[in-house]
Design an enzyme around this catalytic site. Structure first.
Site, PDB file in Angstrom:
ATOM      1  CB  THR A 140      -0.923   0.023   1.230  1.00 16.44           C
ATOM      2  OG1 THR A 140      -0.139   0.090   2.415  1.00 16.44           O
ATOM      3  CG2 THR A 140      -1.822  -1.205   1.277  1.00 16.44           C
ATOM      4  CG  ASP A 141      -1.320   4.883  -1.042  1.00 15.85           C
ATOM      5  OD1 ASP A 141      -1.887   4.561   0.033  1.00 15.85           O
ATOM      6  OD2 ASP A 141      -1.934   5.382  -2.001  1.00 15.85           O
ATOM      7  CB  THR A 142       1.484   7.332   2.996  1.00 13.25           C
ATOM      8  OG1 THR A 142       0.842   8.200   2.056  1.00 13.25           O
ATOM      9  CG2 THR A 142       2.963   7.253   2.724  1.00 13.25           C
ATOM     10  N   GLY A 143      -1.594   5.954   2.529  1.00 12.76           N
ATOM     11  CA  GLY A 143      -2.992   6.002   2.939  1.00 12.76           C
ATOM     12  C   GLY A 143      -3.615   4.629   3.127  1.00 12.76           C
ATOM     13  CB  VAL A 193      -5.098   3.152  -1.275  1.00 14.39           C
ATOM     14  CG1 VAL A 193      -5.657   2.749  -2.627  1.00 14.39           C
ATOM     15  CG2 VAL A 193      -6.154   3.870  -0.442  1.00 14.39           C
TER      16      VAL A 193
END
Length: 126
Positions: free
Chosen positions: A10-13, A15
């Site tokens: 995932t990314d930092t969010g 997602v």
């Protein structure tokens, strides 16, 4: 094939990062060989991505369980085309159409022999 989304996907969010959907599809293609005690690297050659088209429909998030289906669309003399779909539950979230070319270990395209064709047909039924 089922896969769980981990933090590293995932990314930092939280997602799933866009390129990881391609990795998930690659894992599903490889797993089709592994469950038969094989690898995608065969004695006469291996497969490389020649062309792909990806459709991002909805996002997956950290902790989601995804399922990936793979369907053979077309078999040609030296390549074949697959449709891979990723689902979150019943919802389609990603779709990939990929053409895989069969090459020698010297990176030259080669015709897919009958034995390898039978293998591909058994792994990725249409």
């Amino acid at each position: 094939m089922k896969i769980r989304v981990y933090y590293e996907d995932t990314d930092t969010g939280g997602v799933v990062y866009h390129s990881n959907y391609l990795n998930f599809c690659e894992r599903a293609r490889s797993e089709a060989f592994f469950v038969k005690g094989l690898t995608p690297i065969l004695s006469s050659g291996h497969f490389v991505a020649r062309k792909l088209e990806a459709s991002y429909i909805a996002s997956a998030k950290l902790g989601d369980e995804l399922s990936i289906t793979t369907e053979l669309l077309e078999m040609r003399a030296a390549s074949f085309r697959l449709l891979q779909t990723i689902y979150k539950g019943e919802k389609k979230i990603f779709e990939l159409t990929i053409t895989l070319a069969y090459i020698t270990f010297e990176a030259r395209p080669q015709k897919i022999d009958d034995e390898v064709k039978k293998l591909i047909l058994s792994l990725f039924k249409s």
